[in-house]
Design an enzyme around this catalytic site. Structure first.
Site, PDB file in Angstrom:
ATOM      1  N   ASN A 265       0.805  -1.224   0.000  1.00  0.00           N
ATOM      2  CA  ASN A 265       0.000   0.000   0.000  1.00  0.00           C
ATOM      3  C   ASN A 265       0.839   1.275   0.000  1.00  0.00           C
ATOM      4  OD1 ASN A 265       0.917   0.386   2.636  1.00  0.00           O
ATOM      5  ND2 ASN A 265      -0.902  -0.567   3.540  1.00  0.00           N
TER       6      ASN A 265
ATOM      7  N   CYS B 186      -8.255  -2.613  -5.851  1.00  0.00           N
ATOM      8  CA  CYS B 186      -7.444  -2.733  -4.632  1.00  0.00           C
ATOM      9  C   CYS B 186      -8.395  -2.493  -3.473  1.00  0.00           C
ATOM     10  CB  CYS B 186      -6.260  -1.765  -4.659  1.00  0.00           C
ATOM     11  SG  CYS B 186      -6.667  -0.056  -5.079  1.00  0.00           S
ATOM     12  N   SER B 187      -8.126  -1.529  -2.617  1.00  0.00           N
ATOM     13  CA  SER B 187      -9.058  -1.228  -1.533  1.00  0.00           C
ATOM     14  C   SER B 187     -10.083  -0.194  -1.985  1.00  0.00           C
ATOM     15  CB  SER B 187      -8.295  -0.740  -0.295  1.00  0.00           C
ATOM     16  OG  SER B 187      -7.450  -1.760   0.207  1.00  0.00           O
TER      17      SER B 187
ATOM     18  N   ARG C  29      -3.390   1.698  -6.487  1.00  0.00           N
ATOM     19  CA  ARG C  29      -2.837   0.540  -7.199  1.00  0.00           C
ATOM     20  C   ARG C  29      -3.681   0.172  -8.416  1.00  0.00           C
ATOM     21  NH1 ARG C  29      -2.195  -2.698  -1.576  1.00  0.00           N
ATOM     22  NH2 ARG C  29      -3.936  -1.298  -1.135  1.00  0.00           N
TER      23      ARG C  29
ATOM     24  N   ARG D 186      -2.316  12.686  -1.969  1.00  0.00           N
ATOM     25  CA  ARG D 186      -1.023  12.046  -2.232  1.00  0.00           C
ATOM     26  C   ARG D 186       0.118  13.052  -2.332  1.00  0.00           C
ATOM     27  NH1 ARG D 186      -3.608   9.015  -0.228  1.00  0.00           N
ATOM     28  NH2 ARG D 186      -4.638   7.167  -1.099  1.00  0.00           N
TER      29      ARG D 186
END
Length: 605
Positions: free
Chosen positions: A313, A371-372, A377, A417
């Site tokens: 992650n 992904c989550s 990702r 991010r």
């Protein structure tokens, strides 16, 4: 302020504070430090050129420290053993250290100014909202929504001079036998982090989409990112399923990606294979069940094969990048690069994307990736697999299309991010959410360009400049966390557009620009490229990481390109062709013969 300093500033740039009598220890140059509303600028007095310049939003850390100096540096600073200094660490992997003479009392002012403007308290404090001299993207012909619809037009092999203006027109025009474009999210009420218009199976109604979205985290239901018009295979994306929910509508939606094969062969039956690719390690997916997340159950999704890629992650990536940055600024043994986790993470993304591309290109299978949350990702893998599958995405216009489709429209959290403010948030950004996800993706493309130097229209230098532009916040395209937030902030009408800036820059330089790949040969790779797993061994990306500490090493590609251009001007065409042919590819897949060898569903964990 000296007049020669003005030529280093942009049109709307304002000097906030200045400090004379400073030495850049990285290069041992004396000069002047300036803090503007856009960048931290060091100009050498002797050479009268800028050195150590870094946009404010690219700064990751600022330290007011004391440095012990030795030898000639100490002698030139009047035998001072301890010199006060400012150390600036950037998200672009560089560390700059400035020594300040002890009689300066303004160092604290400079540091305070840097900390204030490098991390503005609100969105409109970013330079993109103050950059008034660049033309705005003010009409619908260049709006992000129109550009996304233009990509959908390409998907359906249609083109119109205007964007469909009504819901009925969109749904009637942008559809075929299997797929359609829905405006169910036109006001972002269904999913705030999805685009206004989405491609979905034609057999699934809007009401069924609403029901299916309830069983996915943050309502990010499975939607089409790319489709192979030749085979009908689909590359789709979503977030993780929610545990303890009725998944009947979600199963129906996922199975709708398994359309009958357009051209069945003896090797493959009429029924299309379906893979569900979970980017995470299996253990992480299981752990998410504690927060009502998880992964698909084989007993529920019986017609699909579930694969785990084992990609870690954002927190692991952030830690590995810190180690990489320290390494490239330490001048230590090159052998230590083998122990860097960063390159292992780059390889895991490359292998995962190649695996996905192989299944679509060589098996005509459909693949759902998540992904989550489905915006880190997932975006990396879907975007990279799209570039491998579709030669259009390996051109300038195609690169723009895939960035706007998979990174911007599908809600990569750029503000989080990069540690930037976004619309409506009063709290300081969470440093634990910062992670170089986009940089990883661009580095993966650079690694592919090393293997296939004639497959890409753009150069590695273009990727470097693109990453720098994103970090600088000079343009509005990459602000906020979603298309919906950028729409509410009126970014299109308030900030300059990076794509217009690039187009103007290329036009002013004619046909020759450092962003253009001299070796590009579109006739050589007209379809998918699927590199073998054994060839996916990444190296340190010199154009990005070594440009500060080893500039000569980082410029080898551009120097070679300049030499080749000179030869082109001086030699006959046949000789130039021979020279281009001598620059061979590392790996040359031919048709469908070069397969990624993967055995078992958990081999990449």
């Amino acid at each position: 302020m000296d007049s020669f300093l003005l030529r280093f500033l942009l049109a709307d740039e304002q000097v906030l504070t200045m400090l004379d009598g400073v030495r850049l220890l990285n290069t041992n140059n004396d000069g002047i430090l300036l803090v503007t509303n856009f960048q931290f600028l060091f100009v050498s007095k002797g050479e009268k050129k800028k050195l150590g310049t870094i946009p404010l939003t690219t700064i990751a850390k600022i330290e007011d420290i004391t440095v012990l100096l030795q030898g000639k540096i100490k002698q030139s600073l009047q035998q001072e053993q301890a010199v006060r200094s400012i150390q600036v660490t950037g998200y672009d992997s560089r560390i700059l250290t400035f020594a300040v003479k002890s009689n300066h009392n303004d160092q604290g002012t400079v540091v305070a100014c840097l900390r204030k403007y490098a991390k503005p308290a609100d969105l409109r404090g970013l330079f993109a909202f103050r950059n008034l001299s660049v033309p705005r993207a003010v009409d619908n012909r260049v709006s992000p929504e129109f550009r996304l619809l233009k990509e959908y037009h390409r998907f359906f092999h249609k083109w119109f001079s205007h964007s469909p203006s009504t819901s009925f027109e969109i749904q009637k025009v942008l559809e075929n036998k299997w797929w359609r474009v829905t405006n169910i999210n036109s006001d972002y009420s269904l999913c705030q982090t999805y685009p206004a218009h989405l491609r979905v199976p034609k057999t699934i109604s809007d009401e069924e989409l609403k029901e299916a979205s309830k069983s996915r985290k943050k309502m990010r239901f499975p939607a089409i990112s790319w489709c192979d018009s030749g085979s009908g295979a689909v590359l789709a994306r979503s977030s993780q399923p929610i545990a303890m929910m009725d998944h009947n509508e979600d199963v129906k939606l996922v199975y709708a990606f398994c359309t009958p094969r357009i051209k069945p062969t003896d090797e493959f039956s009429v029924n299309r294979k379906l893979y569900i690719v979970d980017c995470r390690p299996w253990t992480s997916a299981q752990a998410n069940k504690l927060t009502r997340g998880g992964t698909e159950s084989a007993s529920t999704y019986q017609e699909a094969e579930i694969v785990f890629l084992g990609i870690l992650n954002i927190h692991d990536i952030r830690g590995s990048f810190t180690g990489l940055r320290e390494y490239v600024n330490a001048y230590e043994s090159i052998h230590q690069v083998d122990s860097l986790e960063w390159l292992n993470y780059i390889r895991s993304i490359l292998v995962g994307a190649s695996w996905i591309a192989e299944k679509i290109a060589q098996e005509s299978a459909s693949v759902l990736v998540h992904c989550s949350d489905g915006w880190d990702r997932t975006t990396q893998l879907v975007g990279l697999a799209s570039i491998l599958l579709d030669p259009y995405y390996r051109t300038f216009s195609g690169f723009q299309a895939v960035v706007e489709k998979d990174w911007l429209a599908f809600g990569h959290q750029f503000a989080k991010r990069m540690g930037l403010p976004t619309l409506g948030e009063k709290e300081q950004p969470n440093e634990k959410e910062i992670s170089p996800i986009l940089l990883q993706w661009l580095e993966c493309i650079a690694q592919l360009m090393r293997m296939y130097p004639s497959a890409f229209e753009f150069s590695s230098i273009f990727l470097v400049d693109f990453m720098d532009a994103v970090l600088s916040c000079r343009f509005g395209n990459f602000l906020c966390n979603s298309e919906e937030e950028r729409a509410r902030a009126d970014v299109v009408n308030s900030c300059p557009c990076i794509w217009e800036h690039l187009a103007d820059m290329w036009a002013s330089c004619g046909m020759v620009h450092k962003h253009m790949n001299t070796f590009y040969n579109p006739s050589k790779y007209t379809g998918a490229i699927v590199p073998p797993a054994s060839a996916l061994t990444p190296i340190l990306w010199p154009e990005f990481y070594l440009r500060w500490t080893c500039p000569l090493e980082s410029q080898r590609e551009s120097d070679y390109v300049e030499a080749l251009k000179s030869k082109k001007d001086a030699e006959p065409r046949s000789t130039v062709a021979e020279l281009e042919g001598s620059h061979t590819d590392v790996a040359k897949p031919s048709g469908g013969n070069c397969r990624l060898r993967v055995v078992g569903s958990n081999v990449l964990m």
